[in-house]
Design a protein around this motif. Sequence first.
Motif, PDB file in Angstrom:
ATOM      1  N   LYS A 229       2.618   2.547  -0.741  1.00  0.00           N
ATOM      2  CA  LYS A 229       2.268   1.979  -2.043  1.00  0.00           C
ATOM      3  C   LYS A 229       0.772   1.678  -2.129  1.00  0.00           C
ATOM      4  CE  LYS A 229       6.734  -0.260  -3.030  1.00  0.00           C
ATOM      5  NZ  LYS A 229       6.924   0.253  -4.409  1.00  0.00           N
ATOM      6  N   LYS A 230       0.293   1.486  -3.350  1.00  0.00           N
ATOM      7  CA  LYS A 230      -1.065   1.027  -3.583  1.00  0.00           C
ATOM      8  C   LYS A 230      -0.970  -0.288  -4.349  1.00  0.00           C
ATOM      9  CE  LYS A 230      -3.729   5.316  -3.434  1.00  0.00           C
ATOM     10  NZ  LYS A 230      -4.727   6.174  -4.147  1.00  0.00           N
ATOM     11  N   ILE A 231      -1.329  -1.363  -3.671  1.00  0.00           N
ATOM     12  CA  ILE A 231      -1.216  -2.707  -4.251  1.00  0.00           C
ATOM     13  C   ILE A 231      -2.550  -3.424  -4.053  1.00  0.00           C
ATOM     14  CG2 ILE A 231      -0.037  -4.948  -4.066  1.00  0.00           C
ATOM     15  CD1 ILE A 231       2.465  -3.378  -3.179  1.00  0.00           C
ATOM     16  N   PHE A 232      -2.977  -4.142  -5.057  1.00  0.00           N
ATOM     17  CA  PHE A 232      -4.241  -4.872  -5.062  1.00  0.00           C
ATOM     18  C   PHE A 232      -4.079  -6.128  -4.199  1.00  0.00           C
ATOM     19  CE2 PHE A 232      -7.615  -7.416  -7.081  1.00  0.00           C
ATOM     20  CZ  PHE A 232      -8.585  -6.466  -7.354  1.00  0.00           C
ATOM     21  N   ILE A 233      -4.788  -6.189  -3.061  1.00  0.00           N
ATOM     22  CA  ILE A 233      -4.636  -7.306  -2.116  1.00  0.00           C
ATOM     23  C   ILE A 233      -5.945  -8.080  -2.003  1.00  0.00           C
ATOM     24  CG2 ILE A 233      -4.063  -7.996   0.240  1.00  0.00           C
ATOM     25  CD1 ILE A 233      -2.500  -5.366   0.519  1.00  0.00           C
ATOM     26  N   VAL A 234      -5.848  -9.393  -2.195  1.00  0.00           N
ATOM     27  CA  VAL A 234      -7.005 -10.277  -2.045  1.00  0.00           C
ATOM     28  C   VAL A 234      -6.742 -11.257  -0.903  1.00  0.00           C
ATOM     29  CG1 VAL A 234      -8.452 -12.034  -3.144  1.00  0.00           C
ATOM     30  CG2 VAL A 234      -7.597 -10.108  -4.493  1.00  0.00           C
ATOM     31  N   GLY A 235      -7.652 -11.312   0.046  1.00  0.00           N
ATOM     32  CA  GLY A 235      -7.537 -12.247   1.160  1.00  0.00           C
ATOM     33  C   GLY A 235      -8.442 -13.454   0.961  1.00  0.00           C
ATOM     34  N   PHE A 236      -8.608 -14.201   2.025  1.00  0.00           N
ATOM     35  CA  PHE A 236      -9.414 -15.427   1.944  1.00  0.00           C
ATOM     36  C   PHE A 236      -9.979 -15.717   3.330  1.00  0.00           C
ATOM     37  CE2 PHE A 236      -9.629 -19.350  -0.857  1.00  0.00           C
ATOM     38  CZ  PHE A 236     -10.517 -20.059  -0.089  1.00  0.00           C
ATOM     39  N   ASP A 237     -11.250 -16.004   3.417  1.00  0.00           N
ATOM     40  CA  ASP A 237     -11.987 -16.435   4.617  1.00  0.00           C
ATOM     41  C   ASP A 237     -13.251 -15.637   4.834  1.00  0.00           C
ATOM     42  OD1 ASP A 237     -10.438 -18.565   5.365  1.00  0.00           O
ATOM     43  OD2 ASP A 237      -9.262 -17.471   6.852  1.00  0.00           O
ATOM     44  N   GLY A 238     -13.218 -14.332   4.468  1.00  0.00           N
ATOM     45  CA  GLY A 238     -14.400 -13.519   4.714  1.00  0.00           C
ATOM     46  C   GLY A 238     -14.645 -13.268   6.182  1.00  0.00           C
ATOM     47  N   THR A 239     -13.576 -13.001   6.953  1.00  0.00           N
ATOM     48  CA  THR A 239     -13.733 -12.682   8.370  1.00  0.00           C
ATOM     49  C   THR A 239     -14.331 -11.281   8.528  1.00  0.00           C
ATOM     50  OG1 THR A 239     -11.512 -11.728   8.541  1.00  0.00           O
ATOM     51  CG2 THR A 239     -11.718 -14.103   8.974  1.00  0.00           C
ATOM     52  N   LYS A 240     -14.789 -10.973   9.722  1.00  0.00           N
ATOM     53  CA  LYS A 240     -15.368  -9.650   9.976  1.00  0.00           C
ATOM     54  C   LYS A 240     -14.361  -8.544   9.690  1.00  0.00           C
ATOM     55  CE  LYS A 240     -18.534 -11.405  13.534  1.00  0.00           C
ATOM     56  NZ  LYS A 240     -18.840 -11.440  14.981  1.00  0.00           N
ATOM     57  N   ASP A 241     -13.119  -8.731  10.144  1.00  0.00           N
ATOM     58  CA  ASP A 241     -12.086  -7.719   9.904  1.00  0.00           C
ATOM     59  C   ASP A 241     -11.764  -7.608   8.421  1.00  0.00           C
ATOM     60  OD1 ASP A 241     -11.967  -7.256  12.594  1.00  0.00           O
ATOM     61  OD2 ASP A 241     -10.016  -8.208  12.922  1.00  0.00           O
ATOM     62  N   GLY A 242     -11.726  -8.757   7.747  1.00  0.00           N
ATOM     63  CA  GLY A 242     -11.427  -8.749   6.321  1.00  0.00           C
ATOM     64  C   GLY A 242     -12.503  -8.027   5.524  1.00  0.00           C
ATOM     65  N   ILE A 243     -13.768  -8.347   5.801  1.00  0.00           N
ATOM     66  CA  ILE A 243     -14.877  -7.713   5.091  1.00  0.00           C
ATOM     67  C   ILE A 243     -14.929  -6.217   5.391  1.00  0.00           C
ATOM     68  CG2 ILE A 243     -17.399  -7.609   4.915  1.00  0.00           C
ATOM     69  CD1 ILE A 243     -17.391 -10.664   5.377  1.00  0.00           C
ATOM     70  N   ALA A 244     -14.649  -5.843   6.641  1.00  0.00           N
ATOM     71  CA  ALA A 244     -14.629  -4.418   7.008  1.00  0.00           C
ATOM     72  C   ALA A 244     -13.560  -3.677   6.210  1.00  0.00           C
ATOM     73  CB  ALA A 244     -14.371  -4.271   8.507  1.00  0.00           C
TER      74      ALA A 244
END
Length: 292
Positions: A229-244
Amino acid sequence: MKKLTTLLSAALLVSSVSMAAQAKDTIAIVVSTLNNPFFVTMKEGAEAKAKQLGYDLIVLDSQNDPSKELSNVEDLTIRGVKAILINPTDSDAVSNAIRIANRSNIPVLTLDRGASRGDVVSHIASDNVAGGQMAGQYIVEKVGEQAKVIQLEGIAGTSAARERGEGFMNAVKENKMELLASQPADFDRTKGLNVMENLLAANPDVEAVFAQNDEMALGALRAVQAAGKKIFIVGFDGTKDGIAAVNRGKLAATIAQQPELIGALGVETADHMLKGDKVKKHIPVPLKVIAK
Protein backbone atom coordinates in the motif's frame (compact mmCIF):
# COMPACT_ATOMS: atom_id res chain seq x y z
CA MET A 1 57.28 8.25 63.41
CA LYS A 2 55.62 11.60 64.13
CA LYS A 3 56.79 12.85 60.74
CA LEU A 4 55.35 9.73 59.04
CA THR A 5 52.03 10.22 60.84
CA THR A 6 51.95 13.85 59.69
CA LEU A 7 52.64 12.83 56.09
CA LEU A 8 49.90 10.18 56.20
CA SER A 9 47.44 12.70 57.63
CA ALA A 10 48.30 15.16 54.88
CA ALA A 11 47.89 12.47 52.23
CA LEU A 12 44.48 11.50 53.63
CA LEU A 13 43.44 15.14 53.70
CA VAL A 14 44.47 15.63 50.04
CA SER A 15 42.63 12.41 49.15
CA SER A 16 39.45 13.48 50.91
CA VAL A 17 39.58 16.94 49.31
CA SER A 18 40.13 15.32 45.92
CA MET A 19 37.14 13.00 46.43
CA ALA A 20 34.97 15.92 47.54
CA ALA A 21 35.97 17.90 44.45
CA GLN A 22 35.17 14.94 42.26
CA ALA A 23 31.74 14.50 43.87
CA LYS A 24 31.08 18.22 43.51
CA ASP A 25 31.73 17.96 39.77
CA THR A 26 29.50 14.92 39.22
CA ILE A 27 25.96 15.03 37.85
CA ALA A 28 23.88 12.21 36.39
CA ILE A 29 21.40 11.50 33.64
CA VAL A 30 18.91 8.65 33.99
CA VAL A 31 17.50 7.75 30.57
CA SER A 32 14.27 5.80 30.07
CA THR A 33 15.96 3.56 27.49
CA LEU A 34 19.13 3.56 25.42
CA ASN A 35 17.48 1.17 22.98
CA ASN A 36 15.99 4.15 21.14
CA PRO A 37 18.03 6.49 18.89
CA PHE A 38 16.22 9.58 20.18
CA PHE A 39 17.36 9.03 23.76
CA VAL A 40 20.86 8.04 22.66
CA THR A 41 21.13 11.41 20.91
CA MET A 42 19.80 13.15 24.03
CA LYS A 43 22.47 11.40 26.11
CA GLU A 44 25.17 12.46 23.64
CA GLY A 45 24.02 16.08 23.87
CA ALA A 46 24.25 15.90 27.66
CA GLU A 47 27.70 14.28 27.51
CA ALA A 48 29.08 16.93 25.16
CA LYS A 49 27.76 19.80 27.29
CA ALA A 50 29.00 18.18 30.54
CA LYS A 51 32.47 17.84 29.05
CA GLN A 52 32.40 21.45 27.90
CA LEU A 53 31.37 22.70 31.35
CA GLY A 54 33.79 20.46 33.24
CA TYR A 55 31.39 17.99 34.86
CA ASP A 56 31.72 14.24 35.22
CA LEU A 57 28.46 12.75 33.89
CA ILE A 58 27.10 9.40 35.06
CA VAL A 59 24.71 7.81 32.54
CA LEU A 60 22.22 5.17 33.70
CA ASP A 61 19.72 3.24 31.54
CA SER A 62 16.30 2.42 33.06
CA GLN A 63 15.47 -0.03 30.25
CA ASN A 64 11.86 1.24 30.17
CA ASP A 65 11.34 -0.28 33.64
CA PRO A 66 10.09 1.99 36.47
CA SER A 67 11.58 -0.33 39.12
CA LYS A 68 14.99 -0.11 37.40
CA GLU A 69 14.56 3.65 37.26
CA LEU A 70 13.88 3.72 41.00
CA SER A 71 16.99 1.67 41.79
CA ASN A 72 19.06 3.89 39.48
CA VAL A 73 18.05 6.98 41.45
CA GLU A 74 18.64 5.20 44.78
CA ASP A 75 22.15 4.34 43.55
CA LEU A 76 22.80 7.96 42.62
CA THR A 77 21.74 9.24 46.04
CA ILE A 78 24.31 6.91 47.62
CA ARG A 79 26.97 8.09 45.17
CA GLY A 80 26.27 11.69 46.16
CA VAL A 81 25.77 13.30 42.77
CA LYS A 82 25.01 17.02 42.77
CA ALA A 83 22.06 16.92 40.37
CA ILE A 84 19.98 14.32 38.52
CA LEU A 85 18.61 14.76 35.02
CA ILE A 86 15.86 12.20 34.47
CA ASN A 87 13.98 11.18 31.36
CA PRO A 88 11.04 9.31 32.95
CA THR A 89 9.88 5.86 31.92
CA ASP A 90 6.41 6.87 33.15
CA SER A 91 5.22 10.28 34.34
CA ASP A 92 3.36 8.82 37.32
CA ALA A 93 5.81 6.09 38.36
CA VAL A 94 8.83 8.40 38.24
CA SER A 95 7.36 10.40 41.14
CA ASN A 96 8.63 7.78 43.60
CA ALA A 97 12.17 8.11 42.28
CA ILE A 98 12.00 11.90 42.39
CA ARG A 99 10.83 11.84 46.01
CA ILE A 100 13.87 9.74 46.94
CA ALA A 101 16.12 12.38 45.37
CA ASN A 102 14.11 15.14 47.09
CA ARG A 103 14.65 13.49 50.49
CA SER A 104 18.39 13.41 49.79
CA ASN A 105 18.30 17.09 48.80
CA ILE A 106 19.51 16.30 45.29
CA PRO A 107 17.90 18.62 42.70
CA VAL A 108 16.04 16.92 39.85
CA LEU A 109 15.44 18.13 36.29
CA THR A 110 13.15 16.25 33.89
CA LEU A 111 13.91 15.85 30.18
CA ASP A 112 11.37 15.27 27.36
CA ARG A 113 8.79 13.66 29.68
CA GLY A 114 7.42 15.36 32.76
CA ALA A 115 6.61 14.03 36.23
CA SER A 116 3.14 14.01 37.80
CA ARG A 117 4.44 14.60 41.32
CA GLY A 118 7.63 15.41 43.20
CA ASP A 119 9.78 18.53 43.37
CA VAL A 120 11.36 19.24 39.98
CA VAL A 121 13.66 22.23 39.48
CA SER A 122 13.04 22.51 35.73
CA HIS A 123 11.41 20.59 32.89
CA ILE A 124 13.13 20.75 29.49
CA ALA A 125 11.00 19.48 26.61
CA SER A 126 9.39 20.23 23.30
CA ASP A 127 5.80 21.45 23.21
CA ASN A 128 4.34 18.03 22.52
CA VAL A 129 0.75 19.30 22.23
CA ALA A 130 1.80 21.77 19.52
CA GLY A 131 3.81 19.02 17.80
CA GLY A 132 0.85 16.63 17.70
CA GLN A 133 -1.30 19.38 16.24
CA MET A 134 1.40 20.18 13.65
CA ALA A 135 1.34 16.54 12.54
CA GLY A 136 -2.45 16.59 12.15
CA GLN A 137 -2.42 19.89 10.28
CA TYR A 138 0.26 18.59 7.90
CA ILE A 139 -1.88 15.53 7.12
CA VAL A 140 -4.84 17.81 6.38
CA GLU A 141 -2.72 19.99 4.08
CA LYS A 142 -1.44 17.03 2.06
CA VAL A 143 -4.25 14.47 2.27
CA GLY A 144 -7.24 16.74 2.80
CA GLU A 145 -9.96 17.37 5.34
CA GLN A 146 -11.98 14.35 6.47
CA ALA A 147 -8.94 12.15 5.82
CA LYS A 148 -9.22 8.63 7.25
CA VAL A 149 -6.43 8.33 9.79
CA ILE A 150 -4.86 5.93 12.28
CA GLN A 151 -2.81 6.97 15.31
CA LEU A 152 -0.06 4.86 16.85
CA GLU A 153 0.31 5.90 20.49
CA GLY A 154 3.40 5.81 22.69
CA ILE A 155 3.76 4.36 26.17
CA ALA A 156 0.59 4.94 28.16
CA GLY A 157 1.27 7.06 31.22
CA THR A 158 4.02 9.18 29.68
CA SER A 159 3.42 12.89 29.29
CA ALA A 160 4.83 12.74 25.73
CA ALA A 161 2.21 10.20 24.60
CA ARG A 162 -0.61 12.03 26.35
CA GLU A 163 0.34 15.46 25.02
CA ARG A 164 1.12 14.40 21.44
CA GLY A 165 -2.18 12.55 21.36
CA GLU A 166 -4.00 15.60 22.69
CA GLY A 167 -2.53 17.84 20.00
CA PHE A 168 -3.27 15.37 17.21
CA MET A 169 -6.85 14.85 18.40
CA ASN A 170 -7.34 18.64 18.40
CA ALA A 171 -6.40 18.64 14.70
CA VAL A 172 -8.65 15.63 14.02
CA LYS A 173 -11.67 17.39 15.52
CA GLU A 174 -10.96 20.78 13.96
CA ASN A 175 -10.63 19.30 10.47
CA LYS A 176 -13.28 16.59 10.78
CA MET A 177 -10.81 13.82 10.03
CA GLU A 178 -12.11 10.31 10.52
CA LEU A 179 -10.09 8.50 13.19
CA LEU A 180 -10.32 4.83 12.26
CA ALA A 181 -8.19 3.56 15.17
CA SER A 182 -5.80 4.72 17.86
CA GLN A 183 -3.69 2.08 19.57
CA PRO A 184 -0.50 1.97 21.67
CA ALA A 185 2.71 0.58 20.20
CA ASP A 186 4.90 1.77 23.10
CA PHE A 187 7.28 3.97 21.07
CA ASP A 188 8.81 0.73 19.72
CA ARG A 189 9.61 -0.08 16.06
CA THR A 190 8.77 -3.78 16.23
CA LYS A 191 5.52 -3.10 18.06
CA GLY A 192 4.75 -0.40 15.52
CA LEU A 193 5.10 -3.01 12.78
CA ASN A 194 2.92 -5.59 14.53
CA VAL A 195 0.20 -3.15 15.58
CA MET A 196 0.09 -1.58 12.12
CA GLU A 197 -0.27 -4.99 10.46
CA ASN A 198 -3.36 -5.68 12.54
CA LEU A 199 -4.81 -2.21 12.03
CA LEU A 200 -4.27 -2.39 8.25
CA ALA A 201 -6.17 -5.64 8.11
CA ALA A 202 -9.09 -4.10 10.01
CA ASN A 203 -8.95 -0.72 8.24
CA PRO A 204 -7.88 -1.23 4.60
CA ASP A 205 -9.18 2.22 3.58
CA VAL A 206 -6.81 4.18 5.85
CA GLU A 207 -5.22 7.16 4.08
CA ALA A 208 -2.79 8.48 6.68
CA VAL A 209 -1.00 7.45 9.88
CA PHE A 210 0.32 9.59 12.70
CA ALA A 211 2.89 7.75 14.80
CA GLN A 212 3.84 9.46 18.05
CA ASN A 213 7.53 8.76 17.41
CA ASP A 214 9.76 7.88 14.46
CA GLU A 215 10.44 4.37 15.69
CA MET A 216 6.74 3.45 15.47
CA ALA A 217 6.48 5.31 12.15
CA LEU A 218 9.32 3.20 10.71
CA GLY A 219 7.65 0.03 11.99
CA ALA A 220 4.35 1.12 10.43
CA LEU A 221 6.19 1.83 7.17
CA ARG A 222 7.40 -1.77 7.01
CA ALA A 223 3.86 -3.04 7.53
CA VAL A 224 2.51 -0.72 4.83
CA GLN A 225 5.23 -1.76 2.38
CA ALA A 226 4.58 -5.45 3.08
CA ALA A 227 0.90 -4.90 2.36
CA GLY A 228 1.76 -3.22 -0.95
CA LYS A 229 0.00 0.00 0.00
CA LYS A 230 0.88 3.68 -0.22
CA ILE A 231 -0.14 5.50 2.95
CA PHE A 232 0.87 8.97 4.16
CA ILE A 233 2.89 8.43 7.38
CA VAL A 234 3.99 11.19 9.75
CA GLY A 235 6.37 10.45 12.61
CA PHE A 236 7.64 12.51 15.51
CA ASP A 237 11.13 13.23 16.96
CA GLY A 238 13.27 13.93 13.92
CA THR A 239 15.67 11.04 14.56
CA LYS A 240 18.43 10.25 12.07
CA ASP A 241 16.56 7.19 10.81
CA GLY A 242 13.31 9.12 10.59
CA ILE A 243 14.84 12.01 8.63
CA ALA A 244 16.64 9.56 6.32
CA ALA A 245 13.31 7.84 5.56
CA VAL A 246 11.75 11.24 4.81
CA ASN A 247 14.61 12.13 2.46
CA ARG A 248 14.12 8.80 0.64
CA GLY A 249 10.43 9.60 0.22
CA LYS A 250 9.33 6.72 2.44
CA LEU A 251 7.94 8.72 5.38
CA ALA A 252 5.89 11.79 4.52
CA ALA A 253 7.29 13.85 7.37
CA THR A 254 8.56 13.88 10.92
CA ILE A 255 7.90 16.49 13.57
CA ALA A 256 11.47 17.19 14.54
CA GLN A 257 12.49 17.57 18.13
CA GLN A 258 16.07 18.37 18.98
CA PRO A 259 17.09 15.62 21.41
CA GLU A 260 20.73 16.70 21.45
CA LEU A 261 19.66 20.20 22.47
CA ILE A 262 17.31 18.84 25.16
CA GLY A 263 20.22 16.92 26.72
CA ALA A 264 22.57 19.89 26.44
CA LEU A 265 20.04 22.30 27.94
CA GLY A 266 19.47 19.87 30.80
CA VAL A 267 23.15 19.99 31.77
CA GLU A 268 23.39 23.73 31.16
CA THR A 269 20.33 24.37 33.35
CA ALA A 270 21.73 22.15 36.11
CA ASP A 271 24.98 24.11 35.91
CA HIS A 272 23.16 27.44 36.35
CA MET A 273 21.12 26.04 39.25
CA LEU A 274 24.20 24.65 41.03
CA LYS A 275 25.88 28.06 40.70
CA GLY A 276 22.91 29.66 42.45
CA ASP A 277 21.28 31.19 39.39
CA LYS A 278 17.51 31.24 39.06
CA VAL A 279 16.26 28.86 36.34
CA LYS A 280 12.95 28.64 34.51
CA LYS A 281 10.46 26.01 35.67
CA HIS A 282 9.78 25.02 32.06
CA ILE A 283 12.21 25.41 29.16
CA PRO A 284 10.58 24.78 25.76
CA VAL A 285 12.64 23.44 22.85
CA PRO A 286 11.49 24.42 19.32
CA LEU A 287 9.87 21.95 16.90
CA LYS A 288 9.65 21.92 13.11
CA VAL A 289 8.13 19.82 10.33
CA ILE A 290 10.74 18.02 8.24
CA ALA A 291 9.43 16.92 4.85
CA LYS A 292 11.02 16.26 1.48
